[in-house]
Write a protein that holds these residues in place. Structure first.
Motif, PDB file in Angstrom:
ATOM      1  N   VAL A  26       0.844  -1.191   0.000  1.00  0.00           N
ATOM      2  CA  VAL A  26       0.000   0.000   0.000  1.00  0.00           C
ATOM      3  C   VAL A  26       0.883   1.246   0.000  1.00  0.00           C
ATOM      4  O   VAL A  26       1.906   1.304   0.688  1.00  0.00           O
ATOM      5  N   ALA A  27       0.498   2.241  -0.803  1.00  0.00           N
ATOM      6  CA  ALA A  27       1.228   3.503  -0.837  1.00  0.00           C
ATOM      7  C   ALA A  27       1.123   4.211   0.498  1.00  0.00           C
ATOM      8  O   ALA A  27       0.199   3.963   1.289  1.00  0.00           O
ATOM      9  N   ALA A  28       2.056   5.118   0.754  1.00  0.00           N
ATOM     10  CA  ALA A  28       2.074   5.822   2.033  1.00  0.00           C
ATOM     11  C   ALA A  28       0.763   6.563   2.277  1.00  0.00           C
ATOM     12  O   ALA A  28       0.315   6.689   3.426  1.00  0.00           O
ATOM     13  N   ASP A  29       0.154   7.087   1.208  1.00  0.00           N
ATOM     14  CA  ASP A  29      -1.128   7.780   1.342  1.00  0.00           C
ATOM     15  C   ASP A  29      -2.282   6.946   0.792  1.00  0.00           C
ATOM     16  O   ASP A  29      -3.355   7.472   0.478  1.00  0.00           O
ATOM     17  N   GLY A  30      -2.070   5.639   0.689  1.00  0.00           N
ATOM     18  CA  GLY A  30      -3.090   4.743   0.160  1.00  0.00           C
ATOM     19  C   GLY A  30      -3.928   4.106   1.251  1.00  0.00           C
ATOM     20  O   GLY A  30      -3.775   4.409   2.445  1.00  0.00           O
ATOM     21  N   VAL A  31      -4.824   3.219   0.836  1.00  0.00           N
ATOM     22  CA  VAL A  31      -5.704   2.534   1.778  1.00  0.00           C
ATOM     23  C   VAL A  31      -5.739   1.045   1.458  1.00  0.00           C
ATOM     24  O   VAL A  31      -5.550   0.636   0.307  1.00  0.00           O
ATOM     25  N   VAL A  32      -5.980   0.267   2.493  1.00  0.00           N
ATOM     26  CA  VAL A  32      -6.264  -1.158   2.350  1.00  0.00           C
ATOM     27  C   VAL A  32      -7.745  -1.346   2.645  1.00  0.00           C
ATOM     28  O   VAL A  32      -8.245  -0.849   3.660  1.00  0.00           O
ATOM     29  N   LEU A  33      -8.447  -2.030   1.761  1.00  0.00           N
ATOM     30  CA  LEU A  33      -9.860  -2.329   1.976  1.00  0.00           C
ATOM     31  C   LEU A  33     -10.013  -3.812   2.253  1.00  0.00           C
ATOM     32  O   LEU A  33      -9.561  -4.652   1.455  1.00  0.00           O
ATOM     33  N   ILE A  34     -10.638  -4.130   3.370  1.00  0.00           N
ATOM     34  CA  ILE A  34     -10.753  -5.519   3.818  1.00  0.00           C
ATOM     35  C   ILE A  34     -12.224  -5.873   3.986  1.00  0.00           C
ATOM     36  O   ILE A  34     -12.975  -5.162   4.663  1.00  0.00           O
ATOM     37  N   GLN A  35     -12.613  -6.973   3.366  1.00  0.00           N
ATOM     38  CA  GLN A  35     -13.982  -7.474   3.488  1.00  0.00           C
ATOM     39  C   GLN A  35     -14.047  -8.497   4.611  1.00  0.00           C
ATOM     40  O   GLN A  35     -13.311  -9.489   4.602  1.00  0.00           O
ATOM     41  N   ARG A  36     -14.956  -8.256   5.567  1.00  0.00           N
ATOM     42  CA  ARG A  36     -15.103  -9.132   6.717  1.00  0.00           C
ATOM     43  C   ARG A  36     -16.426  -9.894   6.644  1.00  0.00           C
ATOM     44  O   ARG A  36     -17.369  -9.471   5.973  1.00  0.00           O
ATOM     45  N   GLU A  37     -16.475 -10.991   7.360  1.00  0.00           N
ATOM     46  CA  GLU A  37     -17.745 -11.691   7.523  1.00  0.00           C
ATOM     47  C   GLU A  37     -18.677 -10.851   8.389  1.00  0.00           C
ATOM     48  O   GLU A  37     -18.232 -10.142   9.296  1.00  0.00           O
ATOM     49  N   GLY A  38     -19.980 -10.953   8.128  1.00  0.00           N
ATOM     50  CA  GLY A  38     -20.954 -10.283   8.978  1.00  0.00           C
ATOM     51  C   GLY A  38     -21.003 -10.920  10.361  1.00  0.00           C
ATOM     52  O   GLY A  38     -20.571 -12.061  10.561  1.00  0.00           O
ATOM     53  N   ARG A  39     -21.538 -10.189  11.323  1.00  0.00           N
ATOM     54  CA  ARG A  39     -21.555 -10.676  12.707  1.00  0.00           C
ATOM     55  C   ARG A  39     -22.312 -11.996  12.851  1.00  0.00           C
ATOM     56  O   ARG A  39     -21.997 -12.802  13.711  1.00  0.00           O
ATOM     57  N   ASP A  40     -23.349 -12.216  12.034  1.00  0.00           N
ATOM     58  CA  ASP A  40     -24.154 -13.435  12.159  1.00  0.00           C
ATOM     59  C   ASP A  40     -23.846 -14.452  11.073  1.00  0.00           C
ATOM     60  O   ASP A  40     -24.619 -15.376  10.844  1.00  0.00           O
ATOM     61  N   TRP A  41     -22.707 -14.294  10.418  1.00  0.00           N
ATOM     62  CA  TRP A  41     -22.400 -15.114   9.252  1.00  0.00           C
ATOM     63  C   TRP A  41     -22.370 -16.608   9.582  1.00  0.00           C
ATOM     64  O   TRP A  41     -22.703 -17.439   8.760  1.00  0.00           O
ATOM     65  N   HIS A  42     -21.980 -16.956  10.793  1.00  0.00           N
ATOM     66  CA  HIS A  42     -21.859 -18.359  11.204  1.00  0.00           C
ATOM     67  C   HIS A  42     -23.092 -18.823  11.973  1.00  0.00           C
ATOM     68  O   HIS A  42     -23.113 -19.959  12.455  1.00  0.00           O
ATOM     69  N   ASP A  43     -24.087 -17.965  12.089  1.00  0.00           N
ATOM     70  CA  ASP A  43     -25.262 -18.281  12.906  1.00  0.00           C
ATOM     71  C   ASP A  43     -26.509 -18.438  12.035  1.00  0.00           C
ATOM     72  O   ASP A  43     -26.514 -18.090  10.858  1.00  0.00           O
ATOM     73  N   GLU A  44     -27.555 -18.961  12.655  1.00  0.00           N
ATOM     74  CA  GLU A  44     -28.864 -19.085  12.014  1.00  0.00           C
ATOM     75  C   GLU A  44     -28.762 -19.727  10.626  1.00  0.00           C
ATOM     76  O   GLU A  44     -29.263 -19.207   9.631  1.00  0.00           O
TER      77      GLU A  44
END
Length: 229
Positions: A131-149
């Protein structure tokens, strides 16, 4: 066909990647909110994107159409054969070392939930390294209930994704089973995933000199992450 890693399994027509993903299925799976999240999370004027684990290019192609310069990385040559309009790199995420830094580094597909801590840290180290010094990393996470219901069905224009099971196997890791049905074809994918609370997520980022700048959606499934130093 790639050798499937321990703890992963794929079923259905066509070739599979080492983590059990079906190449043919990812060629059909439509892009969803990813391009909009990238546009939302990127800084003004950003134009270069490093996409880690690009698969068959569903996000890649959408970003190329929007005028981005995309470097698409995947460990599967069968996946990369389907990518158009981007520079492609055949590599695991963990081992990637390019002589370039990017406005945006994307770690999507819930890869931050890698079950093995060493592999997860190596992926995040790759994000930090590129990532560049003024860049960003975008991270996709599982939802809070992804493993439930479960089971749970997500409908798509050409089919459906069924999240069938999340069975605890110890040490905070779940064995996942997902089935896909698109255009009359069916696939199954078994893999391992580690749920992460917000504090755990922050802690693992810190280990790779990264920090959360903002969450981009109300479910906190997309995080904009910055270099911590």
């Amino acid at each position: 066909m790639a050798r499937i890693r321990e703890g992963f399994r794929g079923e259905g027509p066509g070739a599979f990647t080492p983590d059990g993903c079906a190449v043919e299925m990812y060629g059909i799976l439509p892009v969803r909110e990813e391009p909009d999240m990238i546009a939302l999370g990127a800084r003004d004027g950003a134009r270069t994107l490093l996409e880690l684990g690009c698969g068959a290019g569903r996000v890649t192609h959408a970003m190329v159409e929007r005028g981005w310069e995309v470097t698409a990385v995947d460990e599967s040559p069968e996946m990369l054969d389907r990518v158009r309009g981007a520079e492609t790199v055949l590599s695991t995420i963990e081992e990637l070392r390019l002589d370039e830094r990017f406005d945006v580094v994307l770690l999507g597909s819930y890869l931050v939930h890698q079950a093995e801590a060493e592999a997860r840290k190596a992926m995040l180290d790759t994000c930090r390294r590129h990532v560049a010094a003024d860049g960003v990393v975008l991270i996709q996470r599982e939802g809070r209930d992804w493993h439930d219901e479960l089971p749970r069905v997500n409908e798509h224009p050409r089919g459906a994704v069924r999240i069938l099971a999340a069975e605890p196997i110890g040490n905070g890791v779940n064995a996942m089973r997902i089935e896909y049905e698109f255009d009359g074809m069916r696939w199954a994918h078994e893999f391992r995933s580690r749920p992460l609370t917000d504090p755990e997520f922050v802690a693992i980022l810190a280990e790779s000199d990264l920090m959360v700048d903002a969450y981009l959606d109300e479910h906190r499934t997309w995080a904009r992450v910055l270099p911590a130093s």
